[in-house]
Design a protein around this motif. Structure first.
Motif, PDB file in Angstrom:
ATOM      1  N   ILE A   1       0.835  -1.198   0.000  1.00 12.68           N
ATOM      2  CA  ILE A   1       0.000   0.000   0.000  1.00 12.68           C
ATOM      3  C   ILE A   1       0.873   1.252   0.000  1.00 12.68           C
ATOM      4  O   ILE A   1       0.602   2.220  -0.726  1.00 12.68           O
ATOM      5  CB  ILE A   1      -0.984  -0.020   1.192  1.00 12.68           C
ATOM      6  N   ALA A   2       1.938   1.247   0.779  1.00 12.50           N
ATOM      7  CA  ALA A   2       2.841   2.400   0.836  1.00 12.50           C
ATOM      8  C   ALA A   2       3.529   2.629  -0.508  1.00 12.50           C
ATOM      9  O   ALA A   2       3.622   3.773  -0.988  1.00 12.50           O
ATOM     10  CB  ALA A   2       3.878   2.211   1.940  1.00 12.50           C
ATOM     11  N   VAL A   3       3.993   1.561  -1.148  1.00  7.95           N
ATOM     12  CA  VAL A   3       4.644   1.681  -2.462  1.00  7.95           C
ATOM     13  C   VAL A   3       3.648   2.181  -3.504  1.00  7.95           C
ATOM     14  O   VAL A   3       3.975   3.037  -4.333  1.00  7.95           O
ATOM     15  CB  VAL A   3       5.279   0.330  -2.883  1.00  7.95           C
ATOM     16  N   ALA A   4       2.430   1.690  -3.463  1.00  9.95           N
ATOM     17  CA  ALA A   4       1.398   2.141  -4.411  1.00  9.95           C
ATOM     18  C   ALA A   4       1.084   3.626  -4.206  1.00  9.95           C
ATOM     19  O   ALA A   4       0.922   4.370  -5.183  1.00  9.95           O
ATOM     20  CB  ALA A   4       0.135   1.299  -4.250  1.00  9.95           C
ATOM     21  N   ALA A   5       1.014   4.070  -2.950  1.00  6.89           N
ATOM     22  CA  ALA A   5       0.742   5.482  -2.669  1.00  6.89           C
ATOM     23  C   ALA A   5       1.874   6.369  -3.175  1.00  6.89           C
ATOM     24  O   ALA A   5       1.632   7.427  -3.776  1.00  6.89           O
ATOM     25  CB  ALA A   5       0.529   5.687  -1.170  1.00  6.89           C
ATOM     26  N   VAL A   6       3.116   5.948  -2.983  1.00  8.89           N
ATOM     27  CA  VAL A   6       4.264   6.716  -3.468  1.00  8.89           C
ATOM     28  C   VAL A   6       4.265   6.755  -4.997  1.00  8.89           C
ATOM     29  O   VAL A   6       4.513   7.800  -5.607  1.00  8.89           O
ATOM     30  CB  VAL A   6       5.586   6.140  -2.910  1.00  8.89           C
ATOM     31  N   ALA A   7       3.973   5.618  -5.636  1.00 10.63           N
ATOM     32  CA  ALA A   7       3.930   5.567  -7.098  1.00 10.63           C
ATOM     33  C   ALA A   7       2.819   6.469  -7.638  1.00 10.63           C
ATOM     34  O   ALA A   7       3.002   7.173  -8.643  1.00 10.63           O
ATOM     35  CB  ALA A   7       3.723   4.131  -7.570  1.00 10.63           C
ATOM     36  N   LEU A   8       1.670   6.488  -6.989  1.00 11.59           N
ATOM     37  CA  LEU A   8       0.564   7.346  -7.407  1.00 11.59           C
ATOM     38  C   LEU A   8       0.941   8.825  -7.275  1.00 11.59           C
ATOM     39  O   LEU A   8       0.695   9.619  -8.187  1.00 11.59           O
ATOM     40  CB  LEU A   8      -0.685   7.044  -6.582  1.00 11.59           C
ATOM     41  N   ALA A   9       1.561   9.181  -6.165  1.00 15.67           N
ATOM     42  CA  ALA A   9       1.974  10.570  -5.964  1.00 15.67           C
ATOM     43  C   ALA A   9       3.031  10.975  -6.985  1.00 15.67           C
ATOM     44  O   ALA A   9       2.977  12.076  -7.553  1.00 15.67           O
ATOM     45  CB  ALA A   9       2.513  10.759  -4.544  1.00 15.67           C
ATOM     46  N   ALA A  10       3.990  10.099  -7.266  1.00 14.56           N
ATOM     47  CA  ALA A  10       5.043  10.406  -8.241  1.00 14.56           C
ATOM     48  C   ALA A  10       4.462  10.553  -9.643  1.00 14.56           C
ATOM     49  O   ALA A  10       4.831  11.473 -10.389  1.00 14.56           O
ATOM     50  CB  ALA A  10       6.114   9.319  -8.218  1.00 14.56           C
ATOM     51  N   SER A  11       3.544   9.676 -10.029  1.00 16.53           N
ATOM     52  CA  SER A  11       2.963   9.769 -11.370  1.00 16.53           C
ATOM     53  C   SER A  11       2.102  11.027 -11.503  1.00 16.53           C
ATOM     54  O   SER A  11       2.108  11.679 -12.546  1.00 16.53           O
ATOM     55  CB  SER A  11       2.153   8.518 -11.711  1.00 16.53           C
ATOM     56  N   THR A  12       1.375  11.409 -10.461  1.00 12.01           N
ATOM     57  CA  THR A  12       0.590  12.637 -10.487  1.00 12.01           C
ATOM     58  C   THR A  12       1.498  13.852 -10.629  1.00 12.01           C
ATOM     59  O   THR A  12       1.211  14.770 -11.403  1.00 12.01           O
ATOM     60  CB  THR A  12      -0.258  12.756  -9.203  1.00 12.01           C
ATOM     61  N   ALA A  13       2.611  13.858  -9.920  1.00 13.11           N
ATOM     62  CA  ALA A  13       3.567  14.967 -10.017  1.00 13.11           C
ATOM     63  C   ALA A  13       4.167  15.041 -11.420  1.00 13.11           C
ATOM     64  O   ALA A  13       4.332  16.128 -11.975  1.00 13.11           O
ATOM     65  CB  ALA A  13       4.667  14.803  -8.978  1.00 13.11           C
ATOM     66  N   MET A  14       4.506  13.909 -12.016  1.00  8.91           N
ATOM     67  CA  MET A  14       5.078  13.904 -13.372  1.00  8.91           C
ATOM     68  C   MET A  14       4.067  14.394 -14.404  1.00  8.91           C
ATOM     69  O   MET A  14       4.416  15.130 -15.321  1.00  8.91           O
ATOM     70  CB  MET A  14       5.593  12.505 -13.739  1.00  8.91           C
ATOM     71  N   ILE A  15       2.819  14.015 -14.264  1.00 13.02           N
ATOM     72  CA  ILE A  15       1.778  14.470 -15.191  1.00 13.02           C
ATOM     73  C   ILE A  15       1.592  15.979 -15.068  1.00 13.02           C
ATOM     74  O   ILE A  15       1.518  16.695 -16.070  1.00 13.02           O
ATOM     75  CB  ILE A  15       0.450  13.729 -14.942  1.00 13.02           C
ATOM     76  N   GLY A  16       1.537  16.475 -13.848  1.00 13.32           N
ATOM     77  CA  GLY A  16       1.415  17.915 -13.636  1.00 13.32           C
ATOM     78  C   GLY A  16       2.594  18.682 -14.200  1.00 13.32           C
ATOM     79  O   GLY A  16       2.439  19.733 -14.816  1.00 13.32           O
ATOM     80  N   TYR A  17       3.789  18.157 -14.027  1.00  9.81           N
ATOM     81  CA  TYR A  17       4.993  18.803 -14.547  1.00  9.81           C
ATOM     82  C   TYR A  17       4.976  18.818 -16.079  1.00  9.81           C
ATOM     83  O   TYR A  17       5.330  19.810 -16.703  1.00  9.81           O
ATOM     84  CB  TYR A  17       6.240  18.082 -14.034  1.00  9.81           C
TER      85      TYR A  17
END
Length: 147
Positions: free
Chosen positions: A13-29
């Motif tokens: 769950i922690a790895v999935a949350a980090v991956a979701l946050a990282a992908s959201t940040a990359m899309i925004g960037y």
């Protein structure tokens, strides 16, 4: 045994949350340059954009304001009835571009002049971009087209 399963589940769950946050940040960037906000001349005068901000400016081409130089540069003014903004564009204008016609330009401010990188004009006698119609209605100068 149960604590090992529970620990593994928490890790996943922690790895999935980090991956979701990282992908959201990359899309925004990646989208930061692709987002451009629409402004009318009155909104532009009231709230100037940040330096270097790309946005869309829309309104009507002011009558008698189109000036063409010897090259491909064209200067004109865009108005919404409440304010008027000088625009400079270098390139080929749409065939339907003209005075008194609806126009939307994408670009940046340079001093008091909007430097357009793209100009869009209406495509028939009744069409005008929704944002331009809304801005003109706010100023009380929009007239419904006659059918």
């Amino acid at each position: 045994m149960r604590s090992l399963k529970k620990k593994r589940r928490i890790q996943i769950i922690a790895v999935a949350a980090v991956a979701l946050a990282a992908s959201t940040a990359m899309i925004g960037y990646a989208m930061r340059d692709g987002i451009s906000f629409f402004r009318s001349p009155s909104q532009l005068v009231e709230t100037p954009p940040a330096p270097g901000e790309t946005f869309r400016l829309g309104g009507l081409v002011e009558d008698g304001s189109v000036v063409r130089d010897a090259g491909e540069t064209v200067s004109f003014r865009v108005t919404d009835g409440g304010a008027s903004v000088p625009v400079r564009f270098t390139g080929v204008l749409p065939d339907l571009f003209g005075e008194g016609q609806g126009v939307v330009g994408t670009g940046r401010m340079q001093g008091d002049t909007f430097i357009a990188s793209e100009i869009l004009a209406k495509h028939d006698e009744n069409y005008m971009p929704r944002e331009v119609i809304d801005a003109l209605k706010e100023q009380g100068v929009y007239e419904e087209p006659k059918s």
